[in-house]
Write an enzyme that holds these catalytic residues in place. Structure first.
Site, mmCIF file in Angstrom:
data_model
loop_
_atom_site.group_PDB
_atom_site.id
_atom_site.type_symbol
_atom_site.label_atom_id
_atom_site.label_comp_id
_atom_site.label_asym_id
_atom_site.label_seq_id
_atom_site.Cartn_x
_atom_site.Cartn_y
_atom_site.Cartn_z
ATOM 1 N N ASN A 156 -109.004 76.011 -36.889
ATOM 2 C CA ASN A 156 -108.920 76.625 -35.667
ATOM 3 C C ASN A 156 -110.404 77.132 -35.194
ATOM 4 O OD1 ASN A 156 -108.814 79.338 -34.423
ATOM 5 N ND2 ASN A 156 -106.764 79.959 -35.449
ATOM 6 N N LEU A 157 -110.673 76.714 -33.986
ATOM 7 C CA LEU A 157 -112.160 76.686 -33.826
ATOM 8 C C LEU A 157 -112.628 78.345 -33.632
ATOM 9 C CD1 LEU A 157 -112.620 73.978 -31.019
ATOM 10 C CD2 LEU A 157 -112.786 73.850 -33.484
ATOM 11 N N SER B 11 -111.423 80.962 -34.891
ATOM 12 C CA SER B 11 -111.364 81.703 -36.062
ATOM 13 C C SER B 11 -112.607 81.448 -36.916
ATOM 14 C CB SER B 11 -110.351 81.413 -36.927
ATOM 15 O OG SER B 11 -110.344 81.309 -38.407
ATOM 16 N N HIS C 277 -103.228 83.002 -46.130
ATOM 17 C CA HIS C 277 -103.213 84.193 -45.598
ATOM 18 C C HIS C 277 -101.806 84.419 -44.917
ATOM 19 C CE1 HIS C 277 -105.042 82.079 -42.201
ATOM 20 N NE2 HIS C 277 -104.882 82.976 -41.624
ATOM 21 N N GLU D 64 -94.512 76.124 -38.883
ATOM 22 C CA GLU D 64 -95.265 77.217 -38.289
ATOM 23 C C GLU D 64 -94.574 77.585 -37.142
ATOM 24 O OE1 GLU D 64 -99.099 77.875 -38.969
ATOM 25 O OE2 GLU D 64 -98.983 76.773 -40.740
ATOM 26 N N ARG E 82 -100.297 71.193 -39.497
ATOM 27 C CA ARG E 82 -99.708 72.314 -39.966
ATOM 28 C C ARG E 82 -97.982 72.217 -39.901
ATOM 29 N NH1 ARG E 82 -102.108 78.065 -38.858
ATOM 30 N NH2 ARG E 82 -104.270 77.616 -38.275
ATOM 31 N N HIS F 89 -101.814 74.245 -33.355
ATOM 32 C CA HIS F 89 -100.312 74.364 -32.913
ATOM 33 C C HIS F 89 -100.208 73.531 -31.749
ATOM 34 C CE1 HIS F 89 -100.247 78.375 -35.462
ATOM 35 N NE2 HIS F 89 -99.826 77.420 -36.295
ATOM 36 N N CYS G 129 -99.235 83.078 -28.116
ATOM 37 C CA CYS G 129 -99.164 83.205 -29.778
ATOM 38 C C CYS G 129 -98.871 84.521 -30.168
ATOM 39 C CB CYS G 129 -100.606 83.040 -30.393
ATOM 40 S SG CYS G 129 -101.479 81.535 -30.279
#
Ligand code: SUG
Length: 448
Positions: free
Chosen positions: A25-26, A28, A137, A174, A211, A247, A368
């Site tokens: 996830n770029l 993040s 997490h 997910e 994922r 995603h 999201c």
């Protein structure tokens, strides 16, 4: 059957921070260690909810989860009082404390996969909370999500909240971020698309995790009692995943009969479109709005989150409205594309921009933040009204955020034992505001 699509948004929690926790996830990764603004983040989310509620859409709220999540730290062997646990874990395993502090439940598109009652053999609405087992997490969300969905949709005769799929790589799930439902009208039977990144037993050989496993979608189709002929399984492209589409909803969004998709989203795109046509036969004519890489590169799409927009049917407009992140206005390619899009006579007639920058910095756009749930009139009447947005709830939640949230959270603040007390007091008050009872959170049940 008359039905509406509701959006249930995850309310941003008081520990919203930039932990750099999500490989692949770029945003993040790029924003790790920045000082976050939890209060601003929550207010941005509430403003978006209010804006859509004001337009006559059905808008729900899903409560944040308890963070820091001490059971994770206790599971890692830290013991004693809550204060002892935080202090020792912060000294010995700060990375674990960061995992226990993430407010990631805000991204409700990952909360569950939802099949409307019109698609299910038993005529009930089915929800399967996502196991989110790829990221530590996020793996601690499923149980609390299940509780929240049970609170929102309480009548077993109408709603089925399933157990999350087994928490193993083979079932990696997910949620709705990799699921699209197309239909003629919300209340009519639809076609459900399940997009995955790999088979359950494939060797993972990318530098980013895939994922979503195909087995997750297959299991959900069976558990929800869907018509196999109306379900389509699609493989996400390796190029998209490696470019940062962790995603499918980072490169694709659908609403009613329209699929808005980047041309490089799927591994075998032509076959996927053909399969969607076949599955829709006799129900509706799918409309594809395919964005060519020559106009918007994967990198521009992922950097701006063009496809992580909400694609909505609004009262009194005949074409769909795209609620896009404000970053799409700032990226030249996507801004130009949006202008062209609405000047044509395709199914998308307007683009509006929203500011959810705090969430965006962790890789979460407008889409999201919401879980879509199609509800018939009877299901709307049976849903928990205290979790539905209106002027009064908006005012009370905004006031709660203003009083209870910190303005700033720096990386080192996560080890502060006072954060445990503050967040618990805040969430305890929230259970009153949303009528969730006094045993909704683990800390409320401890010692009970
Ligand atoms: O799972 N970010 C989330 C973003 C989820 C976006 N959801 C959808 N595309 N539907 C994730 O990667 C980052 C948290 C941090 O780094 O502190 C995070 O979990």
């Amino acid at each position: 059957m008359s039905a509406r699509e509701a959006n249930y948004d995850g309310l941003v929690g008081p520990t919203h921070n930039f932990g750099g926790l999500s490989a692949g996830n770029l945003a993040s990764q790029a924003n790790e260690g920045l000082v976050s603004n939890p209060r601003a983040a929550a207010l941005q989310g509430l403003t978006k909810m209010k804006r859509l509620a004001d337009r006559g859409l059905l808008q729900g709220v899903l409560p944040p989860h308890e963070r820091p999540y001490l059971p994770l730290l206790r599971g890692a062997g830290f013991a004693g009082s809550d204060e002892d646990v935080i202090e020792a874990a912060w000294a010995r395993a700060p990375q674990l404390v960061r995992q226990a502090c993430s407010a990631s439940a805000m991204w409700a598109a990952n909360a569950a996969t939802v099949s409307p009652s019109a698609d299910a053999r038993d005529g009930r609405l089915h929800l399967t909370p996502a196991n989110l087992q790829t990221m530590l997490h996020r793996s601690i969300e499923a149980e609390q999500t299940r509780r929240a969905l049970n609170a929102a949709f309480p009548e077993e005769a109408r709603f089925v909240v399933h157990a999350p799929l087994p928490a193993h790589d083979a079932f990696s799930d997910e949620g709705a971020a990799n699921h699209v439902r197309l239909c003629k009208t919300h209340g009519a039977p639809g076609v459900e698309l399940f997009v995955d990144g790999r088979g359950p037993f494939d060797r993972q050989d990318m530098n980013v995790p895939a994922r979503q496993s195909r087995l997750a979608g297959e299991a959900i189709v069976r558990a929800h009692g869907l018509d196999q002929a109306r379900c389509v399984f699609i493989r996400q492209s390796r190029a998209a995943m490696e470019a940062g589409a962790f995603h499918n909803d980072v490169v694709c969004v659908g609403a009613l009969s329209t699929l808005f998709v980047h041309e490089q989203a799927f591994e075998e795109a032509k076959q996927a479109y053909a399969a969607i046509r076949t599955a829709s036969d006799g129900l509706f004519e799918p409309q594809f709005v395919i964005v060519p890489a020559s106009e918007v590169s994967l990198s521009d799409a992922i950097g701006s989150y063009l496809f992580n927009s909400q694609l909505l049917e609004m009262p009194n407009t005949d074409r769909l409205v795209l609620i896009a992140p404000i970053e799409c206005q700032e990226n030249e390619a996507t801004r130009r594309y949006c202008e062209t899009l609405i000047s044509g006579n395709g199914p998308i007639g307007a683009v509006e921009f929203v500011d959810v920058r705090q969430s965006m910095r962790n890789g979460g756009g407008p889409a999201c933040l919401r879980l879509r749930i199609v509800l018939t009139d009877a299901e709307q009447a049976a849903a928990n009204a205290s979790m539905v947005m209106n002027d009064d709830l908006y005012a009370r939640l905004s006031d709660w955020v203003e009083r209870r949230y910190r303005d700033r959270l720096a990386p080192d603040d996560l080890g502060d034992p006072a954060l445990v007390t503050q967040t618990r007091e805040a969430l305890d008050e929230l259970t009153g505001l949303l009528a969730l009872g006094d045993d909704f959170y683990p800390f409320q049940r401890a010692g009970a």
